[in-house]
Design a protein around this motif. Structure first.
Motif, PDB file in Angstrom:
ATOM      1  N   VAL A  36      -5.161 -42.311   9.240  1.00  0.00           N
ATOM      2  CA  VAL A  36      -4.469 -41.615   8.972  1.00  0.00           C
ATOM      3  C   VAL A  36      -4.383 -42.067   6.873  1.00  0.00           C
ATOM      4  CG1 VAL A  36      -2.570 -40.186   8.488  1.00  0.00           C
ATOM      5  CG2 VAL A  36      -2.899 -41.105  10.360  1.00  0.00           C
ATOM      6  N   LEU A  43      -4.516 -44.071  19.883  1.00  0.00           N
ATOM      7  CA  LEU A  43      -5.053 -43.387  19.846  1.00  0.00           C
ATOM      8  C   LEU A  43      -5.335 -43.162  18.322  1.00  0.00           C
ATOM      9  CD1 LEU A  43      -3.682 -40.781  22.542  1.00  0.00           C
ATOM     10  CD2 LEU A  43      -5.980 -41.461  22.235  1.00  0.00           C
ATOM     11  N   VAL A  44      -4.629 -42.973  17.473  1.00  0.00           N
ATOM     12  CA  VAL A  44      -4.658 -42.581  16.036  1.00  0.00           C
ATOM     13  C   VAL A  44      -3.755 -43.447  15.278  1.00  0.00           C
ATOM     14  CG1 VAL A  44      -3.989 -40.807  14.600  1.00  0.00           C
ATOM     15  CG2 VAL A  44      -4.255 -40.090  16.643  1.00  0.00           C
ATOM     16  N   PHE A  96      -8.120 -36.624  15.178  1.00  0.00           N
ATOM     17  CA  PHE A  96      -6.793 -35.772  14.773  1.00  0.00           C
ATOM     18  C   PHE A  96      -6.073 -37.193  13.520  1.00  0.00           C
ATOM     19  CE2 PHE A  96      -6.127 -34.072  18.991  1.00  0.00           C
ATOM     20  CZ  PHE A  96      -6.036 -35.272  19.230  1.00  0.00           C
ATOM     21  N   THR A 110     -10.991 -40.264  19.438  1.00  0.00           N
ATOM     22  CA  THR A 110      -9.639 -39.594  18.854  1.00  0.00           C
ATOM     23  C   THR A 110      -9.643 -40.178  17.481  1.00  0.00           C
ATOM     24  OG1 THR A 110      -8.720 -41.373  19.880  1.00  0.00           O
ATOM     25  CG2 THR A 110      -9.159 -40.029  21.200  1.00  0.00           C
ATOM     26  N   VAL A 159      -0.195 -34.229  16.612  1.00  0.00           N
ATOM     27  CA  VAL A 159      -0.579 -35.703  17.522  1.00  0.00           C
ATOM     28  C   VAL A 159      -0.505 -37.040  16.887  1.00  0.00           C
ATOM     29  CG1 VAL A 159      -2.983 -36.671  18.808  1.00  0.00           C
ATOM     30  CG2 VAL A 159      -1.942 -34.396  18.523  1.00  0.00           C
ATOM     31  N   ALA A 160      -0.965 -37.275  15.714  1.00  0.00           N
ATOM     32  CA  ALA A 160      -0.827 -38.497  15.509  1.00  0.00           C
ATOM     33  C   ALA A 160       0.945 -38.936  15.495  1.00  0.00           C
ATOM     34  CB  ALA A 160      -1.572 -38.453  13.668  1.00  0.00           C
ATOM     35  N   PHE A 220       4.280 -45.278  20.413  1.00  0.00           N
ATOM     36  CA  PHE A 220       3.409 -46.764  20.415  1.00  0.00           C
ATOM     37  C   PHE A 220       4.059 -47.355  19.156  1.00  0.00           C
ATOM     38  CE2 PHE A 220       1.754 -46.527  24.137  1.00  0.00           C
ATOM     39  CZ  PHE A 220       1.343 -44.745  24.225  1.00  0.00           C
ATOM     40  N   LEU A 236      -3.784 -45.480  25.054  1.00  0.00           N
ATOM     41  CA  LEU A 236      -2.983 -45.195  24.425  1.00  0.00           C
ATOM     42  C   LEU A 236      -2.414 -45.257  22.640  1.00  0.00           C
ATOM     43  CD1 LEU A 236      -1.319 -43.618  27.004  1.00  0.00           C
ATOM     44  CD2 LEU A 236      -3.327 -41.900  25.680  1.00  0.00           C
ATOM     45  N   PRO A 237      -2.231 -47.031  23.511  1.00  0.00           N
ATOM     46  CA  PRO A 237      -1.413 -47.409  21.438  1.00  0.00           C
ATOM     47  C   PRO A 237      -2.138 -47.220  20.412  1.00  0.00           C
ATOM     48  CG  PRO A 237      -1.402 -49.020  23.674  1.00  0.00           C
ATOM     49  CD  PRO A 237      -2.485 -47.674  24.108  1.00  0.00           C
ATOM     50  N   VAL A 282       1.714 -39.882  19.230  1.00  0.00           N
ATOM     51  CA  VAL A 282       0.693 -41.495  19.365  1.00  0.00           C
ATOM     52  C   VAL A 282       1.709 -42.396  17.867  1.00  0.00           C
ATOM     53  CG1 VAL A 282      -0.546 -42.947  19.378  1.00  0.00           C
ATOM     54  CG2 VAL A 282      -0.532 -40.236  19.572  1.00  0.00           C
ATOM     55  N   PHE A 292      -0.761 -29.369  13.150  1.00  0.00           N
ATOM     56  CA  PHE A 292      -2.097 -30.872  12.841  1.00  0.00           C
ATOM     57  C   PHE A 292      -1.931 -32.430  12.881  1.00  0.00           C
ATOM     58  CE2 PHE A 292      -4.541 -27.492  12.098  1.00  0.00           C
ATOM     59  CZ  PHE A 292      -5.409 -27.594  10.268  1.00  0.00           C
TER      60      PHE A 292
END
Lengths: 300, 485, 322
Positions: free
Chosen positions: C164, C158-159, C98, C94, A26-27, A34, C155-156, A30, A23
């Motif tokens: 979170v 995305l999440v 995510f 996204t 992906v986080a 980045f 992209l930078p 990334v 889960f």
């Protein structure tokens, strides 16, 4: 129920592992690419005298220079003062506004949510121009007119050490709290009615309900807002940059501004990286403290 | 609502669209990306004016009002002149341009050319990222420029770009108020004025309304981006035309500096300047000028004459578009007064097109092309149009030729005044080494500007500021590195 | 909503209380909105030079010049809006998906290194952007060579760790027992997430959506940094580049102030007006959201999900263990 829960729990620990990683995959990717990589680069650079054509390693020199720099400590102090004055008030205001929006009809709620979120949308530069007018030191300035009604002298709001920081703080208080309000409101709406019903049965008053139900339920949200607000406030620099330039005589120089100057004005990138890391360390310590204090998740 | 199937398909769609968009990157081709050395390596062999295709990137802010409109035309003209070369212009805004450029420089991929002030050159030379054009700048190119502005683009022995214009920083006066106060401004324009004369003149310009001042004699922007201007401009006419004297000793520790600080503070104490001066920024000082709240305003650029004219027209049109409460103003260019008996030296600023290199050393061919592009942008028709729009003097022969056919509408007295001031422009100092320059910049930012703000706000005395500057200078340059008189 | 006493007191009392509240809210709103008001008012005036700004409450002249100016000024105006929409839209989708996923994992799932990983994630937020900007730029331009593309813009972002973290905090208020009993019913982790957690998290997903979209729409510096040509710029970048002509009189030395004849306010405001209204419907429901659940998966799991997430089921559970 307790007995039957035990074997379930055991199974849970084993099974969760793989899913957990899946889960967050992906986080995490990334993030690693980045965010983590640039931070890691910054860490390396802080030990160098950075030149785009080839840097040289100078060990801890950047760090020692920063620790010896009076201006750095002054800016830390300024930033601390700014944070302490703005963050709690901002959170309190957002909370109060969210509480007040709560009982209104849906449509009215939406209206107010939009109204309070609107300033977030405005560009910082254009806003600062308006605030410069508000803080105009001449008798014609809005704030000066306002205090003129009370018979006070007109102040050089942004130009005198006594009032410069205060002006920035006022600007922060009156700026947009839209995001926090929306988050608080969302959390408030998520509190199940059954709690209130039970409390009503016990004859609880509004304040008691607030204290015993609302505030504990909002602990995770408050922690989140507090941590992110403090992180943001420690890194603040745009307002000081646009409104006072850090003056007068460094009365409003924030750490963020110092880092910016070092990185872009003086091209001492290594020094800027070192300062950023020291700043990050301070923020981390403060956050740790907050987590300990507020972090115990209210688990149902 | 959200079930597994739907969620999966949504995720799939999102991923697909993201990757599709990834592929299409817009009109830009990888070719034109910001790495200078990538292209141009093709026909390294052979002929002097080879036909190798090359692209030159330029990062340009809105230099003049119509500048960015002309980008397409400029690219076309350049391509017409050099069919094998393409000029790719990246537009930028003034405030953010430096930050973008600096990020790109630090990352090792700057554009080939950027439009910046000549005072920024030493910073990039020190990093090794500025490109020396000496061996690719033809005599035809360098001969086209006036000597002084060209000097500003040099550092040490290298020539790092071509100048676009040279602007004089002066003061601006309201003709009606000047005459009402009995000031012979025509004489001042020709012969300048000393501080004592200036001080009396602005006192005469003050109009009081009981306790409050309704009109000040003199206002100068000191807040925001203008914070370095006041002292910087005045210091030049106080016997300190640069931060270092001819012997490369730091100049701002001289007693002239202390006298200058005392004089500046005195003007506020006299009541001729507002005591809130430290918060007056560029917009405010112009607003005060237009609304008649000050007789003289600073800093004044020649182009303000045009702004004043425009506002006058709006007042005449009576359509409410003029600045609120503004009056009609005839803008008069005035020189800065001299302090401590020094010679008048005009504060001139040269902005131009500076060349950069990336991590990889550019080929000789590419360097030559960069020079061609920089020359194209800073001379001839492009320069003529730009400088006319800015009311700036032409500094190239070709520019003057091209401008001969363009009409401008300026007060001839002002034109003459600017010429006079240009004749004693501050000399360029390419001899100041980059690291000394960098230290001076640091002192300026960390000590001079903040202390100046406090001085103007009346929180410290001139002696305090002078001492602070002296101390910082000794720390940076040592006892022998400073002027002691 | 039962925080306030709905049933005691008269109708008039309730209206009176609400009115007082509205008045107070309006007063506070006025203070925060005043700068915006001024911006909007100026946008109806003439495109003026920044230095000639009239400090007045009401514009002298009403004109839509600034707006038409904006749309006619550059052939790229519509393209900029398109770019902003694509980038903001992609990033929002996204992030919502995510970040919620990761937030749930960090909050409810137990796996090795959970605490450490989360702290690391959080720690990176504490480094100011000025310093991470250059290495990130090096990554995008020098290493990946994707400058001036949609990837570089998307992209930078995305999440983000912020999202979170936000999701994690909201998830903590979902009773763990729901998942445990769902497990007993035979749901797999994926099913639990899609059938139970997601429906219950509509609130936080909506919040993430709005905040992310607005932030992406309004961000200036990163798009400015990574785009080189006008057709790839986003709306914020495009507007800033094309300062209304007159203001450049005050540059370079004055640094070119932002023009208050700001039609840039208008296009920027549009999404703010549209989006919140669209999402607010969902936000009001909070945790209790009973919805239809169709599709694949074990019937027992399905039935469990429906029960767990319906209002009555939830209440029953809460009472059981309180």
């Amino acid at each position: 129920m307790a007995q039957s829960a035990q074997p379930v729990k055991k199974r849970k620990i084993k099974g969760d592992g793989a899913w957990g990683y899946a889960f967050i995959a992906v986080a995490l990717i990334v993030y690693a690419l980045f965010t983590a990589y640039p931070v890691f680069s910054a860490f390396i650079i802080s030990f160098q005298e950075y030149k785009p054509l080839g840097s040289t390693y100078i060990g801890f020199d950047n760090y020692t220079a920063t620790f010896k720099d009076d201006l750095f400590w002054k800016s830390i102090k300024n930033t601390l003062v700014y944070t302490v004055l703005t963050v709690p008030v901002a959170l309190l205001l957002s909370f109060l506004v969210a509480i007040m929006i709560l009982p209104l009809r849906k449509k009215l709620q939406t209206v107010f949510k939009a109204v309070y979120y609107l300033p977030v949308v405005a560009s910082g530069v254009a806003l600062s121009l308006v605030w410069l007018w508000i803080f105009d030191p001449m008798p014609g300035g809005i704030f000066n007119q306002f205090i003129g009604w009370f018979g006070a002298h007109n102040q050089n709001w942004l130009g005198s050490s006594a009032t410069a920081m205060f002006s920035l703080v006022i600007m922060a208080w009156l700026s947009s709290h839209g995001a926090s309000i929306i988050i608080y409101l969302a959390a408030l709406l998520g509190i199940d009615d059954s709690y209130y019903e039970a409390a009503d049965l016990d004859g609880a008053s509004f304040l008691q309900k607030l204290w015993h139900i609302v505030i504990p339920s909002l602990k995770p949200t408050t922690l989140f807002l507090l941590v992110t607000a403090i992180i943001g406030s420690f890194q603040v620099f745009q307002n000081a940059y646009l409104m006072t330039g850090g003056g007068p005589d460094h009365a409003t120089t924030m750490v963020g501004l110092l880092i910016f100057d070092n990185a872009f004005k003086y091209f001492e990138f290594g020094k800027a990286a070192a300062q950023s890391l020291i700043l990050a360390l301070i923020i981390a310590l403060v956050s740790l403290f907050q987590f300990k204090f507020l972090g115990k998740d209210v688990d149902y | 609502m959200m079930n597994k199937g739907k969620a999966l398909s949504l995720m799939l769609a999102a991923t697909l669209s993201v990757s599709a968009l990834t592929a299409c990157g817009g009109n830009n081709n990888k070719n034109g990306a910001a790495s200078p050395a990538a292209s141009g390596s093709a026909a390294a062999s052979g002929s002097a004016d080879s036909g190798a295709k090359d692209t030159i990137t330029a990062l340009l802010p809105p230099v003049s009002p119509t500048y960015q409109d002309n980008f397409d035309q400029m690219e076309k003209d350049f391509n017409a002149k050099y069919p094998n070369l393409t000029l790719k212009i990246e537009p930028a805004s003034w405030e953010d341009m430096t930050q973008k450029l600096d990020t790109q420089v630090n990352a090792g991929s700057p554009p080939d050319i950027a439009f910046i002030g000549s005072d920024g050159i030493s910073k990039y030379v020190q990093q090794g990222m500025a490109l020396d054009l000496t061996d690719v700048a033809t005599p035809e190119m360098t001969g086209d420029y006036d000597a002084t502005p060209l000097e500003y683009m040099k550092n040490g022995t290298g020539l790092y770009g071509f100048p676009a214009y040279m602007e004089v920083h002066a003061l601006g006066g309201n003709k009606e108020f000047l005459e009402a106060a009995g000031i012979d401004w025509k004489n001042v324009q020709k012969n300048g004025w000393t501080y004592d004369v200036f001080r009396d003149a602005i006192k005469k310009g003050v109009v009081k309304n009981g306790e409050a001042t309704s009109r000040y004699g003199f206002v100068f922007a000191t807040a925001g981006v203008a914070s370095k201007d006041y002292l910087g401009i005045m210091a030049k006419s106080a016997g300190m035309p640069a931060a270092f004297n001819k012997d490369l000793k730091y100049a701002y520790t001289s007693k002239n500096y202390l006298e200058l600080l005392t004089d500046l503070r005195q003007m506020i104490d006299d009541g001729s300047m507002p005591k809130e001066l430290s918060s007056v920024d560029a917009g405010k000082r112009w607003n005060m000028f237009l609304t008649g709240q000050t007789m003289i305003t600073g800093k004044g650029l020649a182009t303000f004459e045009n702004s004043a004219k425009k506002n006058n027209a709006k007042i005449d049109a009576k359509d409410g578009s003029a600045v609120k409460d503004s009056i009609k103003v005839d803008y008069i260019v005035l020189p800065v007064p001299t302090f401590a008996g020094a010679e008048p030296v005009s504060s001139t600023v040269v902005d131009g097109y500076v060349a950069f290199r990336g991590k990889k050393e550019p080929t000789a061919e590419h360097k030559a092309n960069i020079a061609k592009a920089a020359y194209f942008l800073s001379s001839g028709k492009v320069a003529a149009t730009t400088n006319n729009d800015l009311f700036a003097a032409h500094i190239t022969k070709s520019g003057r030729e091209a401008a001969a056919s363009m009409t401008i509408d300026r007060n001839p007295d002002n034109v003459a005044a600017v010429e006079t001031m240009l004749s004693h422009a501050a000399p360029a100092r390419p001899d100041i080494p980059a690291d000394l320059g960098a230290k001076a910049i640091k002192i300026e930012n960390e000590v001079i500007v903040p202390k100046m703000q406090a001085l103007l706000a009346g929180e410290i005395k001139p002696q305090d500021m002078y001492d602070a500057v002296k101390k910082a200078a000794i720390d940076a340059f040592g006892q022998d590195g400073i002027v002691q008189d | 909503m039962s925080l306030y006493n709905n049933h005691t007191g008269s109708r008039a009392g309730k209206t009176a209380r609400n009115t007082v509240i509205v008045v107070l809210l309006l007063l506070f709103a006025l203070a925060t909105l005043f700068p915006i008001y001024f911006m909007v008012i100026s946008s109806f005036g003439d495109p003026v030079e920044a230095g000639a700004v009239s400090y007045s409450i009401w514009p002298g002249k009403f004109t839509l010049d600034s707006y038409s100016f904006f749309f006619n000024y550059s052939e790229y105006s519509y393209r900029w809006i398109l770019n902003s929409t694509i980038v903001a839209g992609a990033v929002t989708i996204t992030n919502v998906f995510f970040a919620t996923l990761a937030g749930y994992a960090f909050s409810k799932l137990r796996f090795r290194g959970r605490g450490v990983l989360f702290s690391i994630l959080l720690a990176a937020m504490m480094i100011p952007y000025q310093v991470t900007q250059v290495p990130l730029y090096i990554l995008i331009v020098n290493t990946f060579h994707i400058e001036n593309t949609y990837s570089a813009l998307i992209l930078p972002g995305l999440v983000t760790v912020y999202n979170v973290f936000l999701a994690k905090q909201f998830m903590s208020s979902i009773p763990t027992e729901i998942m445990e009993s769902a497990k007993v019913e035979g749901c797999s982790q994926l099913q639990i997430f899609f059938r139970i957690i997601m429906p219950l998290s509509k609130t936080v997903m909506a919040v993430i959506a709005i905040l992310t979209f607005m932030e992406s729409w309004n961000t200036f510096f990163w798009p400015f940094l990574v785009t080189n040509t006008m057709d790839m710029q986003t709306i914020q970048v495009g507007l800033k580049n094309f300062r209304f002509a007159n203001t450049t009189y005050f540059s370079p030395d004055d640094g070119g102030r932002d023009d208050l004849g700001g039609a840039d306010v208008h296009p920027v405001l549009q999404p703010a007006e549209v989006l919140p209204r669209g999402r607010h419907r969902r936000r009001g429901q909070g945790l209790i959201w009973a919805g239809e659940r169709k599709g694949l998966g074990g019937w027992r799991c399905r039935r469990a999900a429906k029960l767990r997430t319906s209002g009555a089921g939830l209440r029953r559970q809460i009472r059981l263990w309180r």
